[in-house]
Design an enzyme around this catalytic site. Structure first.
Site, PDB file in Angstrom:
ATOM      1  N   GLU A  58       1.116  -3.272   4.602  1.00  0.00           N
ATOM      2  CA  GLU A  58       0.250  -2.098   4.798  1.00  0.00           C
ATOM      3  C   GLU A  58       1.092  -0.829   5.039  1.00  0.00           C
ATOM      4  O   GLU A  58       2.321  -0.888   5.140  1.00  0.00           O
ATOM      5  CB  GLU A  58      -0.698  -2.390   5.970  1.00  0.00           C
ATOM      6  CG  GLU A  58      -2.126  -2.687   5.502  1.00  0.00           C
ATOM      7  CD  GLU A  58      -2.850  -1.408   5.072  1.00  0.00           C
ATOM      8  OE1 GLU A  58      -2.201  -0.393   4.752  1.00  0.00           O
ATOM      9  OE2 GLU A  58      -4.088  -1.417   5.076  1.00  0.00           O
ATOM     10  N   HIS A  59       0.421   0.297   5.200  1.00  0.00           N
ATOM     11  CA  HIS A  59       1.033   1.630   5.236  1.00  0.00           C
ATOM     12  C   HIS A  59       2.148   1.804   6.272  1.00  0.00           C
ATOM     13  O   HIS A  59       2.135   1.193   7.343  1.00  0.00           O
ATOM     14  CB  HIS A  59      -0.061   2.671   5.525  1.00  0.00           C
ATOM     15  CG  HIS A  59      -0.683   2.462   6.877  1.00  0.00           C
ATOM     16  ND1 HIS A  59      -0.183   3.055   8.000  1.00  0.00           N
ATOM     17  CD2 HIS A  59      -1.725   1.700   7.274  1.00  0.00           C
ATOM     18  CE1 HIS A  59      -0.908   2.677   9.042  1.00  0.00           C
ATOM     19  NE2 HIS A  59      -1.850   1.853   8.618  1.00  0.00           N
ATOM     20  N   ASP A  60       3.110   2.631   5.939  1.00  0.00           N
ATOM     21  CA  ASP A  60       4.143   3.102   6.873  1.00  0.00           C
ATOM     22  C   ASP A  60       5.050   1.997   7.426  1.00  0.00           C
ATOM     23  O   ASP A  60       5.568   2.130   8.536  1.00  0.00           O
ATOM     24  CB  ASP A  60       3.517   3.886   8.042  1.00  0.00           C
ATOM     25  CG  ASP A  60       2.758   5.106   7.545  1.00  0.00           C
ATOM     26  OD1 ASP A  60       3.385   5.968   6.925  1.00  0.00           O
ATOM     27  OD2 ASP A  60       1.521   5.157   7.738  1.00  0.00           O
ATOM     28  N   THR A  63       0.838  -1.205   0.000  1.00  0.00           N
ATOM     29  CA  THR A  63       0.000   0.000   0.000  1.00  0.00           C
ATOM     30  C   THR A  63       0.878   1.263   0.000  1.00  0.00           C
ATOM     31  O   THR A  63       1.801   1.344  -0.797  1.00  0.00           O
ATOM     32  CB  THR A  63      -1.050  -0.017   1.133  1.00  0.00           C
ATOM     33  OG1 THR A  63      -0.383   0.118   2.375  1.00  0.00           O
ATOM     34  CG2 THR A  63      -1.875  -1.296   1.102  1.00  0.00           C
TER      35      THR A  63
END
Ligand code: UDP
Length: 219
Positions: free
Chosen positions: A140-142, A122
């Site tokens: 997923e993010h970050d 993402t």
């Protein structure tokens, strides 16, 4: 003039899963498929799944204007050793990705990745060199992922997670989301067992299994 030569290094399980992706990637670029080979130092067959198999010595001596290889071997220490060999012989690290993988915004992926079908990366993610993301894995993010990290199929790597170099995440493992400024950290060389549910940091070199994931008994 000779044309470039492309290789999937490793003709075993992992390599045979990457070869069709490599073939499709080159087909889209208009590269002739006889310029794509397996490189394997142990396999005796001269053809595997329709593709020539060369030893590494033959790969680097075959006439070519340039050479590219994706290291399709799950063992990250082997990948690191072979990456050094390849660099010493001017073989470029090649990233091979399935056409249906999804990459969102602000994603950096280092050289030599192998990204299987249905992988999703993402947004706002940094990943190091020679990453393997097997079938249906997501990031997923970050998240920040180091070098030579390996995801088996179906890994669920949620947001704000740091995974250090050489960690191995087993099939279907779920890693709990960290927090901004306080990521969940999987240490260097840690191994996450198949199906584990990781709820807290895993120290470097430790193997965890189960739900919630705990260090494995060594008896
Ligand atoms: N291999 C190689 N050179 C090396 C180490 C391994 O060519 O220095 C090849 C090995 O002969 C085998 C493949 O890499 O064909 C690794 O296959 P394995 O079944 O061990 O693992 P996987 O395909 O799951 O990564």
């Amino acid at each position: 003039m000779n044309s470039p030569l492309y290789a999937v290094y490793g003709a075993s399980g992992c390599g045979r899963g990457i070869m069709p992706l490599a073939r499709e990637q080159l087909r889209r670029l208009g590269v002739k498929l006889d310029r794509l080979v397996f490189v394997d130092d142990g396999v005796r067959d001269s053809i595997v799944n329709g593709q020539r198999v060369l030893s590494y010595a033959d790969f680097v001596s075959e006439p070519a204007s340039e050479r590219h290889a994706v290291l399709a071997i799950a063992n990250s220490l082997v990948r690191e050793r072979l990456a050094a060999h390849c660099a010493a012989h001017d073989v470029h690290a090649w990233t091979v990705a399935a056409t249906n993988m999804v990459v969102m915004d602000e994603v950096e992926i280092g050289e030599g990745a192998a990204l299987s079908p249905f992988v999703t990366i993402t947004s706002n993610i940094r990943i190091g060199r020679h990453f393997h993301a097997n079938l249906y894995s997501y990031v997923e993010h970050d998240c920040v992922i180091g070098d030579f990290v390996t995801f088996a199929p179906g890994v669920k790597c949620n947001g704000n997670i740091v995974i250090e170099d050489h960690a191995y995440i087993g099939a279907g493992a779920v890693i709990r989301q960290g927090r901004p400024g306080k990521p969940l950290v999987i240490g260097r060389g840690a191994v996450i067992g198949m199906g584990a549910v990781v709820t807290k940091d895993v120290p470097p070199g430790v193997t965890v299994v189960g739900n919630p994931a705990r260090p494995m008994n060594k008896d």
